[in-house]
Design a protein around this motif. Structure first.
Motif, PDB file in Angstrom:
ATOM      1  N   ALA A  37     -48.069  39.546 -45.533  1.00 26.96           N
ATOM      2  CA  ALA A  37     -47.155  38.401 -45.449  1.00 26.96           C
ATOM      3  C   ALA A  37     -47.444  37.380 -46.534  1.00 26.96           C
ATOM      4  O   ALA A  37     -46.523  36.835 -47.157  1.00 26.96           O
ATOM      5  N   LEU A  38     -48.708  37.128 -46.779  1.00 28.22           N
ATOM      6  CA  LEU A  38     -49.047  36.131 -47.783  1.00 28.22           C
ATOM      7  C   LEU A  38     -48.766  36.632 -49.200  1.00 28.22           C
ATOM      8  O   LEU A  38     -48.399  35.851 -50.072  1.00 28.22           O
ATOM      9  N   LEU A  39     -48.928  37.924 -49.428  1.00 24.65           N
ATOM     10  CA  LEU A  39     -48.609  38.473 -50.751  1.00 24.65           C
ATOM     11  C   LEU A  39     -47.111  38.433 -51.016  1.00 24.65           C
ATOM     12  O   LEU A  39     -46.669  38.145 -52.121  1.00 24.65           O
ATOM     13  N   SER A  40     -46.333  38.720 -49.979  1.00 26.68           N
ATOM     14  CA  SER A  40     -44.883  38.721 -50.176  1.00 26.68           C
ATOM     15  C   SER A  40     -44.316  37.303 -50.266  1.00 26.68           C
ATOM     16  O   SER A  40     -43.261  37.095 -50.827  1.00 26.68           O
ATOM     17  N   VAL A  46     -55.865  31.379 -53.353  1.00 26.10           N
ATOM     18  CA  VAL A  46     -56.804  30.599 -52.549  1.00 26.10           C
ATOM     19  C   VAL A  46     -56.368  30.606 -51.082  1.00 26.10           C
ATOM     20  O   VAL A  46     -57.180  30.807 -50.179  1.00 26.10           O
ATOM     21  N   VAL A  47     -55.077  30.412 -50.848  1.00 27.75           N
ATOM     22  CA  VAL A  47     -54.560  30.425 -49.479  1.00 27.75           C
ATOM     23  C   VAL A  47     -54.706  31.812 -48.876  1.00 27.75           C
ATOM     24  O   VAL A  47     -55.112  31.975 -47.719  1.00 27.75           O
ATOM     25  N   LEU A  52     -57.417  35.336 -45.014  1.00 33.21           N
ATOM     26  CA  LEU A  52     -58.104  36.595 -44.719  1.00 33.21           C
ATOM     27  C   LEU A  52     -59.544  36.357 -44.272  1.00 33.21           C
ATOM     28  O   LEU A  52     -60.031  37.014 -43.350  1.00 33.21           O
ATOM     29  N   VAL A  53     -60.226  35.421 -44.897  1.00 30.10           N
ATOM     30  CA  VAL A  53     -61.603  35.099 -44.500  1.00 30.10           C
ATOM     31  C   VAL A  53     -61.617  34.552 -43.074  1.00 30.10           C
ATOM     32  O   VAL A  53     -62.471  34.923 -42.264  1.00 30.10           O
ATOM     33  N   LEU A  54     -60.668  33.687 -42.754  1.00 34.22           N
ATOM     34  CA  LEU A  54     -60.584  33.148 -41.392  1.00 34.22           C
ATOM     35  C   LEU A  54     -60.328  34.254 -40.373  1.00 34.22           C
ATOM     36  O   LEU A  54     -60.983  34.315 -39.325  1.00 34.22           O
ATOM     37  N   THR A  55     -59.415  35.174 -40.686  1.00 35.05           N
ATOM     38  CA  THR A  55     -59.102  36.278 -39.775  1.00 35.05           C
ATOM     39  C   THR A  55     -60.313  37.170 -39.567  1.00 35.05           C
ATOM     40  O   THR A  55     -60.680  37.495 -38.431  1.00 35.05           O
ATOM     41  N   TYR A  56     -60.973  37.559 -40.652  1.00 38.91           N
ATOM     42  CA  TYR A  56     -62.136  38.439 -40.532  1.00 38.91           C
ATOM     43  C   TYR A  56     -63.328  37.729 -39.889  1.00 38.91           C
ATOM     44  O   TYR A  56     -64.136  38.369 -39.221  1.00 38.91           O
TER      45      TYR A  56
END
Length: 167
Positions: A37-40, A46-47, A52-56
């Motif tokens: 979603a963020l790539l699209s 940075v976001v 991804l760091v927060l999710t993992y």
């Protein structure tokens, strides 16, 4: 800082493991979707990295909560004199799965790419395993939230002696 033992005292090890399994299942499913979603959406790297760091990190927290809960449940399910053996066996099994898990998941990921399956297949599989964990933990008696007291320990020892005499 999250104090896992304080959380387990409030909820009980069994309920903590159930909550960790459900939360980790959802977060594991969410992690590839967050990146996609963020790539699209063409947001900054940075976001993307932060999300991804927060999710993992949340998945890691749930995994640690489940792992710690499993050892509390193991300790509460055996007599005091058996705890050392059970903890040793638990550590050996836990270490085997922690070392074999990445190898197996990487192999499944590579196989899913070869078979033209979705790259998110591994995430669905891991999520399904967390849900299996949840369903198994539902069958653990709530009495395992507390250590065996001496009276129940003596009762268990008498029952074990009776079983040995019958054999």
């Amino acid at each position: 800082r999250v104090n896992l033992l304080r959380l387990m005292r409030a909820w009980g090890a069994r309920d903590c493991m159930r909550a960790a399994a459900v939360a980790a299942s959802g977060l594991v499913l969410l992690s590839p979707l967050v990146g996609t979603a963020l790539l699209s959406a063409a947001v900054s790297k940075v976001v993307l990295s932060g999300a991804l760091v927060l999710t993992y990190s949340c998945v890691g927290l749930c995994t640690q909560l489940a792992f710690t809960s499993s050892f509390l449940l193991l300790n509460n399910s055996v007599l005091k004199r058996q705890r050392a053996r059970v903890n040793g066996l638990g550590m050996a099994v836990g270490s085997a799965f922690k070392s074999g898990g990445p190898l197996i998941c990487d192999s499944i990921f590579a196989l899913s790419l070869q078979l033209s399956l979705s790259p998110t297949f591994v995430f669905f599989l891991i999520s399904a395993l967390y849900l299996v964990l949840y369903s198994l933990v539902r069958h653990i008696p709530s009495s395992f939230n507390e250590p065996m007291d001496e009276l129940s320990s003596q009762y268990v020892e008498v029952m074990l002696e009776l079983d040995e005499e019958e054999v």
